[in-house]
Design a protein around this motif. Structure first.
Motif, PDB file in Angstrom:
ATOM      1  N   PHE A  63       3.673  -1.895  -2.408  1.00 50.65           N
ATOM      2  CA  PHE A  63       3.313  -1.497  -3.761  1.00 50.65           C
ATOM      3  C   PHE A  63       2.469  -0.224  -3.814  1.00 50.65           C
ATOM      4  O   PHE A  63       2.075   0.214  -4.895  1.00 50.65           O
ATOM      5  CB  PHE A  63       2.553  -2.641  -4.456  1.00 50.65           C
ATOM      6  CG  PHE A  63       3.408  -3.857  -4.696  1.00 50.65           C
ATOM      7  CD1 PHE A  63       4.347  -3.864  -5.712  1.00 50.65           C
ATOM      8  CD2 PHE A  63       3.279  -4.981  -3.891  1.00 50.65           C
ATOM      9  CE1 PHE A  63       5.143  -4.983  -5.940  1.00 50.65           C
ATOM     10  CE2 PHE A  63       4.080  -6.095  -4.103  1.00 50.65           C
ATOM     11  CZ  PHE A  63       5.018  -6.103  -5.129  1.00 50.65           C
ATOM     12  N   GLN A  64       2.209   0.350  -2.627  1.00 49.67           N
ATOM     13  CA  GLN A  64       1.388   1.564  -2.558  1.00 49.67           C
ATOM     14  C   GLN A  64       0.067   1.357  -3.285  1.00 49.67           C
ATOM     15  O   GLN A  64      -0.335   2.146  -4.154  1.00 49.67           O
ATOM     16  CB  GLN A  64       2.157   2.757  -3.130  1.00 49.67           C
ATOM     17  CG  GLN A  64       3.355   3.160  -2.282  1.00 49.67           C
ATOM     18  CD  GLN A  64       2.952   3.612  -0.858  1.00 49.67           C
ATOM     19  OE1 GLN A  64       2.264   4.611  -0.701  1.00 49.67           O
ATOM     20  NE2 GLN A  64       3.364   2.857   0.150  1.00 49.67           N
ATOM     21  N   GLU A  65      -0.581   0.275  -2.969  1.00 51.36           N
ATOM     22  CA  GLU A  65      -1.852  -0.069  -3.595  1.00 51.36           C
ATOM     23  C   GLU A  65      -2.938  -0.196  -2.529  1.00 51.36           C
ATOM     24  O   GLU A  65      -2.654  -0.387  -1.340  1.00 51.36           O
ATOM     25  CB  GLU A  65      -1.736  -1.381  -4.367  1.00 51.36           C
ATOM     26  CG  GLU A  65      -0.858  -1.291  -5.602  1.00 51.36           C
ATOM     27  CD  GLU A  65      -0.811  -2.597  -6.374  1.00 51.36           C
ATOM     28  OE1 GLU A  65      -0.454  -2.563  -7.551  1.00 51.36           O
ATOM     29  OE2 GLU A  65      -1.108  -3.652  -5.789  1.00 51.36           O
ATOM     30  N   GLN A 105      -6.915  -3.591  -4.703  1.00 51.98           N
ATOM     31  CA  GLN A 105      -5.958  -3.900  -5.770  1.00 51.98           C
ATOM     32  C   GLN A 105      -5.097  -5.118  -5.429  1.00 51.98           C
ATOM     33  O   GLN A 105      -4.869  -5.992  -6.263  1.00 51.98           O
ATOM     34  CB  GLN A 105      -5.052  -2.682  -6.029  1.00 51.98           C
ATOM     35  CG  GLN A 105      -5.756  -1.524  -6.722  1.00 51.98           C
ATOM     36  CD  GLN A 105      -4.888  -0.281  -6.785  1.00 51.98           C
ATOM     37  OE1 GLN A 105      -4.327   0.162  -5.766  1.00 51.98           O
ATOM     38  NE2 GLN A 105      -4.756   0.283  -7.977  1.00 51.98           N
ATOM     39  N   VAL A 106      -4.626  -5.150  -4.195  1.00 50.03           N
ATOM     40  CA  VAL A 106      -3.791  -6.277  -3.759  1.00 50.03           C
ATOM     41  C   VAL A 106      -4.597  -7.566  -3.789  1.00 50.03           C
ATOM     42  O   VAL A 106      -4.133  -8.619  -4.249  1.00 50.03           O
ATOM     43  CB  VAL A 106      -3.254  -6.002  -2.338  1.00 50.03           C
ATOM     44  CG1 VAL A 106      -2.617  -7.244  -1.758  1.00 50.03           C
ATOM     45  CG2 VAL A 106      -2.264  -4.859  -2.367  1.00 50.03           C
ATOM     46  N   TRP A 107      -5.825  -7.466  -3.311  1.00 45.50           N
ATOM     47  CA  TRP A 107      -6.704  -8.641  -3.254  1.00 45.50           C
ATOM     48  C   TRP A 107      -7.020  -9.145  -4.662  1.00 45.50           C
ATOM     49  O   TRP A 107      -7.008 -10.354  -4.928  1.00 45.50           O
ATOM     50  CB  TRP A 107      -7.991  -8.277  -2.522  1.00 45.50           C
ATOM     51  CG  TRP A 107      -8.880  -9.439  -2.191  1.00 45.50           C
ATOM     52  CD1 TRP A 107      -9.887  -9.944  -2.969  1.00 45.50           C
ATOM     53  CD2 TRP A 107      -8.831 -10.261  -1.016  1.00 45.50           C
ATOM     54  NE1 TRP A 107     -10.475 -11.015  -2.361  1.00 45.50           N
ATOM     55  CE2 TRP A 107      -9.845 -11.230  -1.155  1.00 45.50           C
ATOM     56  CE3 TRP A 107      -8.036 -10.251   0.126  1.00 45.50           C
ATOM     57  CZ2 TRP A 107     -10.093 -12.205  -0.179  1.00 45.50           C
ATOM     58  CZ3 TRP A 107      -8.276 -11.227   1.096  1.00 45.50           C
ATOM     59  CH2 TRP A 107      -9.288 -12.186   0.942  1.00 45.50           C
ATOM     60  N   GLU A 108      -7.303  -8.214  -5.566  1.00 44.45           N
ATOM     61  CA  GLU A 108      -7.646  -8.600  -6.941  1.00 44.45           C
ATOM     62  C   GLU A 108      -6.473  -9.296  -7.629  1.00 44.45           C
ATOM     63  O   GLU A 108      -6.655 -10.285  -8.341  1.00 44.45           O
ATOM     64  CB  GLU A 108      -8.055  -7.370  -7.754  1.00 44.45           C
ATOM     65  CG  GLU A 108      -8.485  -7.709  -9.181  1.00 44.45           C
ATOM     66  CD  GLU A 108      -8.904  -6.473  -9.962  1.00 44.45           C
ATOM     67  OE1 GLU A 108      -8.962  -5.382  -9.358  1.00 44.45           O
ATOM     68  OE2 GLU A 108      -9.162  -6.592 -11.167  1.00 44.45           O
ATOM     69  N   ARG A 109      -5.277  -8.795  -7.397  1.00 50.21           N
ATOM     70  CA  ARG A 109      -4.103  -9.403  -8.029  1.00 50.21           C
ATOM     71  C   ARG A 109      -3.886 -10.829  -7.527  1.00 50.21           C
ATOM     72  O   ARG A 109      -3.578 -11.728  -8.310  1.00 50.21           O
ATOM     73  CB  ARG A 109      -2.866  -8.549  -7.774  1.00 50.21           C
ATOM     74  CG  ARG A 109      -1.678  -8.966  -8.640  1.00 50.21           C
ATOM     75  CD  ARG A 109      -0.543  -7.969  -8.610  1.00 50.21           C
ATOM     76  NE  ARG A 109       0.075  -7.852  -7.305  1.00 50.21           N
ATOM     77  CZ  ARG A 109       0.003  -6.794  -6.514  1.00 50.21           C
ATOM     78  NH1 ARG A 109      -0.657  -5.730  -6.908  1.00 50.21           N
ATOM     79  NH2 ARG A 109       0.595  -6.777  -5.328  1.00 50.21           N
TER      80      ARG A 109
END
Length: 293
Positions: free
Chosen positions: A31-33, A37-41
Motif C-alpha cells: 500500500f506504499q504506507e 499508517q499500517v499499524w493504525e489501520r
C-alpha cells in the motif's frame, strides 16, 4: 510476496522475524504506507471487533430482525457468572465473544470481516481468550491480527474463504486456522509451530458445509464461530506442545480447495441443503419470507 505457508515460514526464519512482522512489511510495500499508517489501520479493525463483542455481550444482547438468533451471548455471560462451566471459563469467554460478534452481524450491526462477515466472530473469540489467559496487550493483539492476516492471504490466494465457493470449511475453517496460527505466535511459538497450528485447525474442520437456514447468516453460523474459536485454541495448544499435523499446511489448503470444489451447490451458502433443508429449516424460511419463497 509470499505465495505459500512454506514460503511465509521460510521468510520469517531466514530474516529472524515473527510472521506478524513479515506481514506488516508486506502491507507497507503493497500500500506504499508507513509502519504507523499500517499499524493504525489494523488498530481500527481491532477496535471494531472490541465494540461488537461489547455490544453483543451487554444487557440482553442484540437480536436479529428474523428472531432466528440473538441474546445467547448474554445468556452465556450470565451462565459464566453463576455456574462452574464444563469447558472452563477461558474457553467460554472465547465462545461468548465469538457469538456476540456474530449476533451483532446478524442484527445488521458493525463487525470486522475476518475473513468474512459470516466468520467474523472466530478471531475476536480467540483474542478474548488470549487477553485473559496470557494478558495479551493491545500491541500484541494488533500483531495477532497481522499474523492471522498473513495466513488468510495465502488461503484466499490458493483456495477460497467464502462459504459460497467452498462451504463453511472455507469460511469458519479458514478463520479458525488463522486464529490458531496467530495464537501460537502470541503465546511465543515459532513460525513452524504457527503453520502446524494452522494445519491442525483447518484439518479439523475440513468438509464443513455451508447451510444457512433461510439463506441468512444466522443459523447455524453464530454457533459455528464458537466452534471455530474453540478449535483454534485447541489446535494452538497442540502445536505449542510440539504436536504436528503431519500433513503440511499448504497441502491442507489444497485439500480444502478440492473438497470445496466438490461440494454440491446445495451445500455452498444457497440455503437449500444441510440444516437449511430440514423440515424446521424450511418452516423458518417460509415464516420469514412467506409461502411463495
Amino acid at each position: 510476496m509470499f505465495t505459500s505457508v512454506a514460503e511465509l515460514v521460510a521468510s520469517a526464519q531466514t530474516q529472524g522475524l515473527p510472521i506478524s512482522e513479515i506481514m506488516i512489511r508486506e502491507e507497507m510495500e503493497r500500500f506504499q504506507e508507513s509502519r504507523e499508517q499500517v499499524w493504525e489501520r489494523m488498530g481500527e479493525n481491532l477496535d471494531a471487533m472490541d465494540r461488537a463483542v461489547a455490544k453483543g455481550s451487554t444487557g440482553e444482547g442484540v437480536f436479529s430482525a428474523t428472531g432466528l438468533t440473538g441474546g445467547e451471548a448474554a445468556l452465556l455471560r450470565d451462565y459464566r457468572e453463576t455456574h462452574v462451566s464444563l469447558s472452563g471459563d477461558t474457553m467460554l469467554e472465547a465462545v461468548q465473544a465469538a457469538m456476540a460478534t456474530n449476533e451483532v452481524n446478524a442484527s445488521m450491526g458493525v463487525i470486522c470481516a475476518t475473513p468474512t462477515a459470516g466468520s467474523s466472530g472466530t478471531l475476536p473469540g480467540v483474542l478474548a481468550a488470549l487477553k485473559r489467559r496470557i494478558d495479551l496487550d493491545r500491541d500484541g493483539q494488533i500483531r495477532f491480527l497481522f499474523t492471522a492476516g498473513a495466513f488468510g492471504l495465502v488461503t484466499a490466494n490458493n483456495a477460497m474463504i467464502a462459504g459460497a465457493t467452498g462451504g463453511c470449511q472455507a469460511e469458519v475453517g479458514s478463520a479458525s486456522a488463522m486464529g490458531a496460527a496467530a495464537a501460537v505466535e502470541a503465546a511465543g511459538g515459532d513460525p513452524v509451530a504457527c503453520a502446524e497450528a494452522f494445519a491442525i485447525a483447518m484439518s479439523n474442520l475440513l468438509g464443513l458445509v455451508c447451510d444457512p437456514v433461510a439463506g441468512l447468516v444466522e443459523l447455524p453460523c453464530v454457533k459455528r464461530n464458537a466452534i471455530g474459536a474453540g478449535n483454534a485454541l485447541i489446535a494452538a495448544d497442540i502445536a505449542l506442545s510440539g504436536g504436528s499435523n503431519k500433513i503440511p499446511a499448504d497441502e491442507v489448503i489444497e485439500a480444502m480447495r478440492k473438497v470445496g470444489r466438490s461440494l454440491p451447490a446445495s451445500l455452498r451458502e444457497t440455503g437449500i441443503g444441510g440444516l437449511a433443508g430440514t423440515p424446521t429449516g424450511q418452516r423458518f424460511r417460509k415464516t420469514i419470507f412467506g409461502q411463495e419463497e
